[in-house]
Design a protein around this motif. Structure first.
Motif, PDB file in Angstrom:
ATOM      1  N   VAL A 204      18.000   0.825 -14.159  1.00 50.30           N
ATOM      2  CA  VAL A 204      17.365   2.068 -13.708  1.00 50.30           C
ATOM      3  C   VAL A 204      15.924   1.805 -13.310  1.00 50.30           C
ATOM      4  O   VAL A 204      15.438   2.294 -12.275  1.00 50.30           O
ATOM      5  N   ARG A 205      15.262   0.995 -14.161  1.00 50.43           N
ATOM      6  CA  ARG A 205      13.865   0.695 -13.843  1.00 50.43           C
ATOM      7  C   ARG A 205      13.760  -0.037 -12.507  1.00 50.43           C
ATOM      8  O   ARG A 205      12.882   0.235 -11.683  1.00 50.43           O
ATOM      9  N   ASP A 206      14.671  -1.022 -12.308  1.00 54.07           N
ATOM     10  CA  ASP A 206      14.641  -1.773 -11.039  1.00 54.07           C
ATOM     11  C   ASP A 206      14.908  -0.853  -9.843  1.00 54.07           C
ATOM     12  O   ASP A 206      14.279  -0.971  -8.785  1.00 54.07           O
ATOM     13  N   TYR A 207      15.917   0.072 -10.020  1.00 54.33           N
ATOM     14  CA  TYR A 207      16.209   1.008  -8.919  1.00 54.33           C
ATOM     15  C   TYR A 207      15.008   1.872  -8.615  1.00 54.33           C
ATOM     16  O   TYR A 207      14.677   2.145  -7.452  1.00 54.33           O
ATOM     17  N   ILE A 208      14.383   2.307  -9.685  1.00 52.27           N
ATOM     18  CA  ILE A 208      13.185   3.130  -9.466  1.00 52.27           C
ATOM     19  C   ILE A 208      12.122   2.320  -8.751  1.00 52.27           C
ATOM     20  O   ILE A 208      11.437   2.806  -7.824  1.00 52.27           O
ATOM     21  N   GLU A 209      11.961   1.066  -9.197  1.00 49.36           N
ATOM     22  CA  GLU A 209      10.948   0.212  -8.569  1.00 49.36           C
ATOM     23  C   GLU A 209      11.295  -0.042  -7.098  1.00 49.36           C
ATOM     24  O   GLU A 209      10.418   0.015  -6.218  1.00 49.36           O
ATOM     25  N   ILE A 210      12.605  -0.311  -6.841  1.00 53.71           N
ATOM     26  CA  ILE A 210      13.026  -0.560  -5.446  1.00 53.71           C
ATOM     27  C   ILE A 210      12.811   0.696  -4.586  1.00 53.71           C
ATOM     28  O   ILE A 210      12.326   0.620  -3.446  1.00 53.71           O
ATOM     29  N   SER A 211      13.169   1.836  -5.183  1.00 51.90           N
ATOM     30  CA  SER A 211      12.965   3.094  -4.439  1.00 51.90           C
ATOM     31  C   SER A 211      11.501   3.276  -4.112  1.00 51.90           C
ATOM     32  O   SER A 211      11.134   3.704  -3.004  1.00 51.90           O
ATOM     33  N   GLY A 212      10.670   2.960  -5.089  1.00 48.63           N
ATOM     34  CA  GLY A 212       9.234   3.082  -4.850  1.00 48.63           C
ATOM     35  C   GLY A 212       8.781   2.141  -3.752  1.00 48.63           C
ATOM     36  O   GLY A 212       7.944   2.502  -2.908  1.00 48.63           O
ATOM     37  N   ILE A 213       9.333   0.900  -3.831  1.00 50.13           N
ATOM     38  CA  ILE A 213       8.926  -0.091  -2.817  1.00 50.13           C
ATOM     39  C   ILE A 213       9.414   0.353  -1.431  1.00 50.13           C
ATOM     40  O   ILE A 213       8.680   0.251  -0.420  1.00 50.13           O
ATOM     41  N   GLU A 214      10.664   0.833  -1.377  1.00 49.01           N
ATOM     42  CA  GLU A 214      11.191   1.286  -0.092  1.00 49.01           C
ATOM     43  C   GLU A 214      10.378   2.463   0.450  1.00 49.01           C
ATOM     44  O   GLU A 214      10.089   2.558   1.643  1.00 49.01           O
ATOM     45  N   LYS A 215      10.017   3.365  -0.498  1.00 49.45           N
ATOM     46  CA  LYS A 215       9.190   4.493  -0.069  1.00 49.45           C
ATOM     47  C   LYS A 215       7.848   4.001   0.435  1.00 49.45           C
ATOM     48  O   LYS A 215       7.307   4.492   1.437  1.00 49.45           O
ATOM     49  N   GLN A 216       7.343   2.992  -0.291  1.00 53.31           N
ATOM     50  CA  GLN A 216       6.052   2.421   0.121  1.00 53.31           C
ATOM     51  C   GLN A 216       6.179   1.727   1.473  1.00 53.31           C
ATOM     52  O   GLN A 216       5.299   1.853   2.340  1.00 53.31           O
ATOM     53  N   ASN A 217       7.311   1.015   1.647  1.00 56.84           N
ATOM     54  CA  ASN A 217       7.514   0.334   2.936  1.00 56.84           C
ATOM     55  C   ASN A 217       7.583   1.356   4.080  1.00 56.84           C
ATOM     56  O   ASN A 217       7.036   1.131   5.177  1.00 56.84           O
ATOM     57  N   SER A 218       8.309   2.447   3.800  1.00 59.08           N
ATOM     58  CA  SER A 218       8.387   3.506   4.829  1.00 59.08           C
ATOM     59  C   SER A 218       7.009   4.034   5.152  1.00 59.08           C
ATOM     60  O   SER A 218       6.653   4.288   6.322  1.00 59.08           O
ATOM     61  N   GLY A 219       6.229   4.216   4.094  1.00 54.44           N
ATOM     62  CA  GLY A 219       4.868   4.695   4.304  1.00 54.44           C
ATOM     63  C   GLY A 219       4.053   3.705   5.102  1.00 54.44           C
ATOM     64  O   GLY A 219       3.247   4.087   5.968  1.00 54.44           O
ATOM     65  N   GLU A 220       4.229   2.387   4.834  1.00 53.31           N
ATOM     66  CA  GLU A 220       3.467   1.373   5.565  1.00 53.31           C
ATOM     67  C   GLU A 220       3.860   1.377   7.046  1.00 53.31           C
ATOM     68  O   GLU A 220       3.001   1.257   7.944  1.00 53.31           O
ATOM     69  N   ILE A 221       5.184   1.513   7.265  1.00 55.74           N
ATOM     70  CA  ILE A 221       5.640   1.525   8.661  1.00 55.74           C
ATOM     71  C   ILE A 221       5.051   2.733   9.384  1.00 55.74           C
ATOM     72  O   ILE A 221       4.576   2.633  10.547  1.00 55.74           O
ATOM     73  N   LEU A 222       5.034   3.865   8.686  1.00 51.52           N
ATOM     74  CA  LEU A 222       4.445   5.072   9.303  1.00 51.52           C
ATOM     75  C   LEU A 222       2.967   4.859   9.577  1.00 51.52           C
ATOM     76  O   LEU A 222       2.444   5.282  10.623  1.00 51.52           O
TER      77      LEU A 222
END
Length: 926
Positions: free
Chosen positions: A32-50
């Motif tokens: 769960v922690r890893d999924y949360i971390e991955i979700s955060g990273i993906e969200k962060q990546n989306s934010g970086e792309i934006l």
């Protein structure tokens, strides 16, 4: 695992299950922690792309706004340009913060920032030139450079960064998928392990529960057997009735144990037969007697070991087992023993197979039954013995009653004999003395000689009677001690003076070595004096004319007594118990004693040679009395002798101090002693001349005054503080310190100043003596009358003329004799010839003193004492008992506290008037 308790196993299972659950939970948490971390990273990546797209868009928009401004010169576009550039800067800053977690982005970010800064700088320069020279001027400034290349480079960097972000997201997704797969595999494995473990645990628990149920069943059986055992023990201890115990035991065995049929065979040791005493559930016709070795019962009894018959088949089993034709599953027989003694056999038939536990139980049961049967036997024997003892005790009690009656009759006989023998002797001796003394008028020499012969014969007869009565009292346990402070030196000198006249008449020399430092010892003074007198009289009897008698005394330790080499068997069998003893020895130059005859000494009524009895008067009781009196004190006697050379008799008496050791058979009241605690006056005589001291001492003791002697003034000062005398007689001419200095020191000391001092000396300085505090001054040679008169003036000797004495006796001769002595001492006398008359005269005349006989008809002396003491008007009159009766312990108990003195008739010549003086002094009448 098998060694663990079931509780431990269950606990271990729960712990393991909890550990597995915790592990699975931990792994799930990690996923769960890893999924949360991955979700955060993906969200962060989306934010970086934006942000990247926004940066690129803002740059394009800023360039378009700048162109529009240069073309239109409208401020709206200029403001828009500023806003988009500011947004670009802000987005770049946000990008820097987010790109920290992506290494590839961190590598591209500086190049992107450089290109953006270059593009912004170029736009600034174009704007500045355009604002100065217009759009054409701006174009001319940068011919062929419209910024397309820079934007493409920026766009390329942004695309590279976007691809890095997408690549990182893809890798994180792969890692998360791999962790998920691993966790699922581990979870499945854990579930399998938990299922296996709990299956194993369930199997273990079931097995152990089965074992526990088995153990519980066994424990319940053990507890049940223990309960039965306790009930049987209580039964064994509840009664001494064999039948009751057997009945209760067999019924309990049948009801609570698998033994429905049983029997007890008791062993008759005399006949060697085992007889059935009680059975339970047995059929009729069962054999009830066995001899040793006969049948199973006899064999078990003979072997002393249990036996069993098992696997019995058929319905017609007939064995001589004491149970007839019973067909049990097993038949058991156990011997009943107490130690090595056969008490019987217990036989039981079991209805089912018997395990080892029941066999052990039966073995213990028979062992304790053996103890119970032995206790019953002991109890029966004790009851029989107690009955025999009771009968014997009754027989002994009857004999004791007869013995007590005999002893009582013996005591009465002794009392009557003492009274009947001494009463006439009292008159014979008393009147013969009175005639000799001229109290009845003048007598001629012939009459004095006859009176002397009568007196000597009477005294000899009295000595014989006294010896017989003394030895009888000693043998009967009636002789007791009266302990008092006795000055040994004075007692020995007085004893010598008693025999001195008779020894001189036979030309026998008396010598002595009596140290003055023997001090004061607690003993019976009268009996000690009797010991010394008997020794001296015995020596005088067997010493020829011209011989010598030597009296010695000293203090010795117990070791010195053990070292005594004399041949007396009496001393040899004696063990000293005190630390110090007074050793008194009398040595004579008489006929001596052979070695063979030494063993006969000290035996009553024994004289070593019958021919001596005709030559030497006596009963043969003197030495026996000496031995008995010495032993009564806690001492003993010894003797050394050689025929023809003489003998040395030695007596050891213990040195008791006040409150020290005492002996048995001791009473505080003597037949001859005072019954109250008041003592005669004590005089300290300070005199260095032995002869003068002996004369003064004789005169004082004749008046009932006790005397202690000091040879020097220094000794006198020590003794006056130690003994606190009532008065002092003092010589002036003394060695060392003289009498004047002694008197001065005595009167200067507050502790002794009150003690009267009577000076008796050749030097007679009345004025000096009076000034120093002397009470009286007498000049040597001093007469008895002068000395007694001086003491009478000081109230130490009463004046007889002031007192009235009542004499009560049923014997007129006794009254005549007593009043003769009293009137000679100037006392006024009253006479009563019976107890009743004595009471009447005492109540009417109120005399100062009463002399009373005990044995009188009708109203006895005891009745007189009771009547007078019960009347307040006569209760304070002092009473002296003057009797010929043997005074018993019961008599003393009755008289104690009610009379002043008990004296024996025929022995009052020396002491009678003095005791009257002392009694009146004690009563406060002077």
């Amino acid at each position: 695992m098998n060694k663990l308790a079931i509780e431990q196993k269950v606990l271990a299972g729960f712990v393991l299950a909890l550990a597995i659950i915790s592990l699975v939970g931990g792994l799930a948490y990690r996923v769960v922690r890893d999924y949360i971390e991955i979700s955060g990273i993906e969200k962060q990546n989306s934010g970086e792309i934006l942000l990247l797209e926004k940066i690129f868009s803002n740059l394009n928009e800023a360039e378009s706004a700048q162109r529009a401004y240069l073309i239109s010169n409208h401020d709206f576009y200029l403001q828009r340009r500023r806003d988009t550039l500011a947004g670009t800067s802000s987005s770049l800053l946000d990008l820097k913060q987010i790109a920290i977690k992506n290494p590839q982005e961190l590598l591209l970010l500086p190049a992107l920032e450089q290109k953006i800064n270059q593009r912004v700088t170029l736009l600034e320069e174009v704007l500045s030139r355009g604002m100065e020279g217009g759009l054409d001027a701006a174009r001319r400034m940068f011919p062929g450079n419209d910024g397309t290349k820079e934007m493409e480079e920026i766009h390329g960097i942004i695309n590279a960064m976007i691809k890095a972000e997408e690549k990182q997201g893809e890798q994180l997704s792969k890692d998360a998928d791999a962790d998920t797969n691993r966790i699922q595999a581990i979870a499945v494995l854990m579930v399998i392990l938990v299922a296996f473990f709990f299956s194993l645990l369930y199997w273990q628990v079931r097995r152990e529960m089965a074992e526990r149920r088995k153990i519980q069943t066994e424990l319940e059986e053990v507890a049940r057997l223990d309960s039965i055992h306790s009930l049987l023990l209580a039964l064994f201890n509840s009664s001494f009735d064999r039948n009751h115990i057997f009945q209760g035991m067999l019924s309990m065995v049948a009801e609570k144990l698998p033994f429905p049929v049983s029997a007890v065979y008791g062993y008759d040791e005399l006949g060697g037969i085992l007889r059935c005493e009680l059975s339970w559930g047995t059929p009729e016709g069962m054999k009830r007697e066995f001899r040793l070795g006969e049948g199973l019962v006899g064999q078990v009894a003979q072997a002393g070991k249990p036996a069993a018959l098992e696997k019995i088949g058929g319905n017609d089993l007939t064995i001589e087992a004491g149970l007839a034709s019973f067909t049990p599953a097993a038949v058991l027989a156990y011997p009943i023993n107490y130690q090595d003694h056969l008490m019987g056999v217990l036989v039981l038939a079991a209805g089912q197979s018997i395990d080892e536990r029941h066999r052990s139980f039966l073995a213990v049961l028979c062992s304790e039954l053996g103890v119970a049967l032995y206790n019953i036997k002991q109890h029966t024997d004790l009851k029989l013995m107690a009955e025999q003892l009771r009968l014997k005790s009754e027989e002994i009690a009857a004999k004791n009653d007869r013995l007590e009656e005999s002893s009582r009759m013996k005591s009465e006989f002794m009392a009557n004999m003492s009274h009947e023998l001494r009463t006439p002797l009292n008159s014979i001796i008393g009147f013969s003395e009175a005639i000799q003394a001229g109290l009845a008028g003048e007598v001629n020499p012939k009459q004095q000689e006859y009176a002397g012969d009568i007196l000597n014969s009477g005294q000899h007869l009295l000595e014989l009677i006294n010896d017989i009565l003394d030895i009888s009292k000693i043998e009967a346990g009636m002789m007791t001690l009266e302990l008092d402070a006795v000055e040994i030196s004075s007692l020995l000198h007085n004893s010598l003076s008693v025999v001195r006249e008779k020894a001189a008449a036979n030309s026998i020399v008396l010598q002595s070595n009596i140290p003055e430092d023997l001090g004061i010892v607690y003993m019976d003074g009268r009996k000690c004096k009797q010991i010394v007198y008997n020794l001296l009289a015995n020596a005088e009897k067997f010493t020829p004319s011209g011989g010598t008698i030597f009296l010695r005394a000293k203090k010795v330790g117990r070791d010195a007594i053990r070292a005594f080499s004399g041949g007396s068997p009496v001393k040899a069998a004696w063990t000293p118990k005190f630390d110090q003893y007074i050793e008194i020895s009398v040595t004579d130059t008489g006929i001596g004693i052979s070695k063979d005859d030494l063993s006969k000494l000290f035996q009553p009524f024994i004289q070593l040679d019958a021919s001596l009895a005709r030559k030497y008067e006596g009963t043969g009781l003197g030495l026996a009395i000496i031995k008995k009196l010495a032993e009564l004190h806690g001492g003993t006697v010894g003797v050394e002798s050689e025929p023809g050379k003489g003998s040395c008799f030695t007596v050891w008496l213990p040195c008791r101090t006040e409150g020290g050791q005492t002996t048995q058979n001791m009473s505080p009241i003597s037949e001859y002693g005072p019954l109250d605690s008041v003592e005669a006056p004590l005089a300290l005589m300070v005199e260095d001349n032995e002869k003068a001291a002996g004369l003064i001492k004789l005169q004082l003791e004749a008046e009932g005054i006790r005397v202690i002697h000091a040879l020097t003034a220094e000794d006198g000062l020590r003794m006056i503080k130690e003994f606190h005398p009532d008065f002092v007689t003092l010589d002036i001419l003394l060695p060392g310190m003289d009498g004047w200095k002694f008197l001065e020191l005595v009167k200067a000391d507050q502790e002794t100043a009150h003690i009267p001092v009577v000076i008796i000396s050749i030097v007679s300085d009345a004025s000096k003596g009076t000034s120093l505090g002397a009470a009286r001054i007498l000049q040597k040679p001093v007469s008895s009358d002068a000395l007694i008169g001086a003491l009478a003036e000081l109230n130490f000797i009463p004046n007889g003329s002031q007192y009235k004495v009542l004499v009560v006796d049923d014997d007129p001769n006794a009254i005549e004799l007593i009043t003769l002595h009293l009137e000679n001492a100037k006392y006024t006398t009253l006479r009563a010839y019976g107890g009743r008359e004595g009471i009447e005269i005492a109540q009417r005349e109120r005399p100062d003193f009463i002399v009373l006989d005990l044995m009188m008809p009708e109203v006895s002396g005891f009745d007189v004492v009771e009547a007078l003491k019960g009347n307040p008007e006569t209760a304070q009159i002092p009473i002296m008992i003057m009797t010929a009766k043997v005074v018993t312990a019961e008599d003393r108990k009755i008289l104690n506290g009610n009379v002043q003195k008990i004296m024996i008739k025929t022995e009052f010549k020396e002491h009678f008037v003095n005791e009257v003086h002392r009694a009146l002094k004690r009563g406060g009448k002077r």
